[in-house]
Enzyme design. Sequence first.
Site, mmCIF file in Angstrom:
data_model
loop_
_atom_site.group_PDB
_atom_site.id
_atom_site.type_symbol
_atom_site.label_atom_id
_atom_site.label_comp_id
_atom_site.label_asym_id
_atom_site.label_seq_id
_atom_site.Cartn_x
_atom_site.Cartn_y
_atom_site.Cartn_z
ATOM 1 C CB THR A 188 -0.777 -0.088 1.170
ATOM 2 O OG1 THR A 188 -1.508 1.134 1.385
ATOM 3 C CG2 THR A 188 -0.169 -0.150 2.520
ATOM 4 C CG ASP A 189 -1.150 5.101 -0.972
ATOM 5 O OD1 ASP A 189 -1.644 4.358 -0.121
ATOM 6 O OD2 ASP A 189 -1.812 5.833 -1.685
ATOM 7 C CD GLU A 190 -3.311 3.717 4.299
ATOM 8 O OE1 GLU A 190 -3.378 3.543 5.551
ATOM 9 O OE2 GLU A 190 -4.538 3.595 3.706
ATOM 10 C CE1 TYR A 211 -3.372 -2.437 5.688
ATOM 11 C CE2 TYR A 211 -3.389 -0.293 5.334
ATOM 12 C CZ TYR A 211 -3.365 -1.462 4.701
ATOM 13 O OH TYR A 211 -3.357 -1.667 3.418
ATOM 14 C CE LYS A 262 -0.113 -4.630 3.015
ATOM 15 N NZ LYS A 262 -0.329 -6.073 2.445
HETATM 16 P P1 NAD Z 1 -9.786 -7.414 1.959
HETATM 17 O O1 NAD Z 1 -9.767 -7.093 3.444
HETATM 18 O O2 NAD Z 1 -11.067 -6.978 1.253
HETATM 19 O O3 NAD Z 1 -9.366 -8.954 1.664
HETATM 20 C C1 NAD Z 1 -8.427 -9.514 2.305
HETATM 21 C C2 NAD Z 1 -8.352 -11.066 2.249
HETATM 22 O O4 NAD Z 1 -7.343 -11.910 2.988
HETATM 23 C C3 NAD Z 1 -9.608 -11.747 2.663
HETATM 24 O O5 NAD Z 1 -10.396 -12.453 1.675
HETATM 25 C C4 NAD Z 1 -9.382 -12.474 3.995
HETATM 26 O O6 NAD Z 1 -10.089 -13.398 4.154
HETATM 27 C C5 NAD Z 1 -8.008 -12.862 3.844
HETATM 28 N N1 NAD Z 1 -7.041 -12.993 4.527
HETATM 29 C C6 NAD Z 1 -7.009 -12.203 5.789
HETATM 30 N N2 NAD Z 1 -6.273 -12.686 6.820
HETATM 31 C C7 NAD Z 1 -5.751 -13.871 6.393
HETATM 32 C C8 NAD Z 1 -4.796 -15.018 6.555
HETATM 33 N N3 NAD Z 1 -4.243 -14.817 7.867
HETATM 34 N N4 NAD Z 1 -4.360 -15.899 5.938
HETATM 35 C C9 NAD Z 1 -5.425 -16.118 4.600
HETATM 36 N N5 NAD Z 1 -5.974 -15.317 4.076
HETATM 37 C C10 NAD Z 1 -6.229 -14.142 4.713
HETATM 38 O O7 NAD Z 1 -8.605 -6.534 1.319
HETATM 39 P P2 NAD Z 1 -8.345 -5.741 -0.110
HETATM 40 O O8 NAD Z 1 -8.745 -4.646 0.081
HETATM 41 O O9 NAD Z 1 -8.683 -6.892 -1.011
HETATM 42 O O10 NAD Z 1 -6.715 -5.862 -0.093
HETATM 43 C C11 NAD Z 1 -5.876 -7.029 -0.513
HETATM 44 C C12 NAD Z 1 -4.305 -6.361 -0.418
HETATM 45 O O11 NAD Z 1 -4.097 -5.157 -1.079
HETATM 46 C C13 NAD Z 1 -3.989 -6.135 1.152
HETATM 47 O O12 NAD Z 1 -2.546 -6.684 1.307
HETATM 48 C C14 NAD Z 1 -3.923 -4.600 1.368
HETATM 49 O O13 NAD Z 1 -3.166 -4.196 2.075
HETATM 50 C C15 NAD Z 1 -3.367 -4.219 -0.305
HETATM 51 N N6 NAD Z 1 -3.948 -2.829 -0.789
HETATM 52 C C16 NAD Z 1 -5.325 -2.498 -0.688
HETATM 53 C C17 NAD Z 1 -5.788 -1.544 -1.207
HETATM 54 C C18 NAD Z 1 -7.256 -0.945 -1.019
HETATM 55 O O14 NAD Z 1 -7.421 0.244 -1.196
HETATM 56 N N7 NAD Z 1 -8.022 -1.911 -0.915
HETATM 57 C C19 NAD Z 1 -5.055 -0.582 -1.703
HETATM 58 C C20 NAD Z 1 -3.458 -0.977 -1.703
HETATM 59 C C21 NAD Z 1 -3.075 -1.963 -1.238
HETATM 60 O O1 DAU Z 2 -3.984 3.988 0.548
HETATM 61 C C1 DAU Z 2 -4.280 2.725 0.303
HETATM 62 C C2 DAU Z 2 -5.181 2.217 1.500
HETATM 63 O O2 DAU Z 2 -6.651 2.693 1.215
HETATM 64 C C3 DAU Z 2 -5.380 0.637 1.690
HETATM 65 O O3 DAU Z 2 -3.981 0.117 1.841
HETATM 66 C C4 DAU Z 2 -6.237 0.050 2.761
HETATM 67 O O4 DAU Z 2 -6.347 -1.235 2.888
HETATM 68 C C5 DAU Z 2 -7.614 0.704 2.214
HETATM 69 O O5 DAU Z 2 -8.490 0.564 3.349
HETATM 70 C C6 DAU Z 2 -7.676 2.192 2.262
HETATM 71 O O6 DAU Z 2 -7.113 2.993 3.453
HETATM 72 P P1 DAU Z 2 -8.126 4.349 3.827
HETATM 73 O O7 DAU Z 2 -7.941 4.550 5.299
HETATM 74 O O8 DAU Z 2 -7.557 5.306 2.729
HETATM 75 O O9 DAU Z 2 -9.533 3.936 3.198
HETATM 76 P P2 DAU Z 2 -11.020 4.158 3.693
HETATM 77 O O10 DAU Z 2 -11.880 3.762 2.945
HETATM 78 O O11 DAU Z 2 -11.169 3.482 5.184
HETATM 79 O O12 DAU Z 2 -11.044 5.664 3.965
HETATM 80 C C7 DAU Z 2 -10.968 6.474 3.076
HETATM 81 C C8 DAU Z 2 -11.026 7.929 3.393
HETATM 82 O O13 DAU Z 2 -12.242 8.355 3.962
HETATM 83 C C9 DAU Z 2 -9.989 8.224 4.832
HETATM 84 O O14 DAU Z 2 -9.521 9.672 4.606
HETATM 85 C C10 DAU Z 2 -11.066 8.019 5.815
HETATM 86 C C11 DAU Z 2 -12.440 8.499 5.206
HETATM 87 N N1 DAU Z 2 -13.507 7.928 5.943
HETATM 88 C C12 DAU Z 2 -13.548 6.759 5.848
HETATM 89 C C13 DAU Z 2 -14.694 5.969 6.267
HETATM 90 C C14 DAU Z 2 -14.912 4.466 6.386
HETATM 91 C C15 DAU Z 2 -14.683 8.670 6.161
HETATM 92 O O15 DAU Z 2 -14.700 9.886 6.138
HETATM 93 N N2 DAU Z 2 -15.674 8.069 6.638
HETATM 94 C C16 DAU Z 2 -16.017 6.796 6.596
HETATM 95 O O16 DAU Z 2 -16.998 6.245 7.374
#
Ligand code: NAD
Ligand code: DAU
Length: 355
Positions: free
Chosen positions: A132-134, A158, A162
């Site tokens: 992630t970019d975070e 989180y 990561k």
């Molecule tokens: P998600 O939470 O939707 O899915 C995570 C999946 O991993 C689920 O299916 C869960 O059952 C599985 N899992 C969790 N713990 C596990 C374990 N111990 N063993 C096996 N499986 C397990 O997450 P996502 O949004 O699909 O993110 C996927 C990946 O991409 C993560 O590594 C996250 O850090 C990264 N990522 C997410 C975003 C985003 O915006 N969602 C952005 C950048 C990177």
């Molecule tokens: O940047 C990549 C990341 O983006 C991933 O690594 C994470 O897995 C993914 O969850 C996401 O993180 P964020 O914290 O940026 O996403 P989230 O959707 O939780 O929140 C996006 C923005 O919106 C953040 O500034 C918080 C805000 N927010 C979120 C929720 C759930 C609100 O204002 N209200 C809300 O109810």
Amino acid sequence: MILVTGGAGFIGANFVLEWFADRDEAVINLDKLTYAGNLQNLASLAGDERHQFVRGDICDGELIARLLAEHQPRAVINFAAESHVDRSIHGPGEFIETNVVGTFRLLDAVRGYWNGLEGEAKAGFRFLHVSTDEVYGTLAADDPAFSESNRYEPNSPYSASKAASDHLVRAWHHTYGLPTLITNCSNNYGPLQFPEKLIPLMIVNALGGKPLPVYGDGMQIRDWLYVADHCRAIMRVLDGGKVGETYNIGGWNEKPNIEIVKTICAMLDDVRPRNDGASYAEQITYVTDRPGHDRRYAIDARKIEAELGWRPDESFDTGIAKTIQWYLDNGSWTEAVQSGAYREWLDTNYADRTG
Ligand code: NAD
Ligand code: DAU
């Protein structure tokens, strides 16, 4: 054959579906099925021999070693993680367990397997870690976007977990020679995203007549990328990325949260107007900010474009329209994931945020 972890979650499931749209190579899909994993996401693959699902934990080194020995994959892609920042604030333990310990166990099992390979199988093997970019921390309004050489400055449990996992992957390459790749991506949105994250939560709450909780002043900025574009970028890195390198992936699409929420409201006003004729924007409610909330993320995605020719296909306008339509068409999916545990989570996260 490749092995994917976390392939029943949001990005992992989209990836598996995109993979089979692009090629026929088989996938072993290892997922623990936490609250975020859902086999319904993969329902369209029922009976498809190219896909084999295994329920299991990346912390289980023996299971991983067995799967690797049995299936002899040419690559492992690690999506499995605890992924929600708010949950990491309420309960960081599982983030350390899966994201740090799990990545370690996975890396170590993969190293054992890779050591036993020979010739082309060994040279061609890849371990791709999805991150992630975070990990880069937060940006001020006029800072340049994150490049691959930015310092790691994670601010939430989180992002710290990561960041730790990225460091482990880096070390397994430098110390043991494991052929690794790391991708650091910005915020994804699209079909199959669990409605705890901003975009699906806003769509689902709007349609359900519930408040749309905007944290703080709503001016935090994220760089939004449509999930299929992320999946295509991962395939590009797997196919052509340089071993040991990191690739940043982003949408060139920075927007403040409040603008995202207002766009969703305006689009829903058009395609599914409220019965009372008022705008969904009336449901917007400003709530207490997230502790340690990062102000701005932005990705400089020039490296992946220059080296691998990747750019996103979707604009925000096309991506968000597809996403809203998907949630309108898939109400039963949303209902199915809104279990008792989901409602309990909403109570925990939003109870102390009112006002
Ligand atoms: P998600 O939470 O939707 O899915 C995570 C999946 O991993 C689920 O299916 C869960 O059952 C599985 N899992 C969790 N713990 C596990 C374990 N111990 N063993 C096996 N499986 C397990 O997450 P996502 O949004 O699909 O993110 C996927 C990946 O991409 C993560 O590594 C996250 O850090 C990264 N990522 C997410 C975003 C985003 O915006 N969602 C952005 C950048 C990177
Ligand atoms: O940047 C990549 C990341 O983006 C991933 O690594 C994470 O897995 C993914 O969850 C996401 O993180 P964020 O914290 O940026 O996403 P989230 O959707 O939780 O929140 C996006 C923005 O919106 C953040 O500034 C918080 C805000 N927010 C979120 C929720 C759930 C609100 O204002 N209200 C809300 O109810």
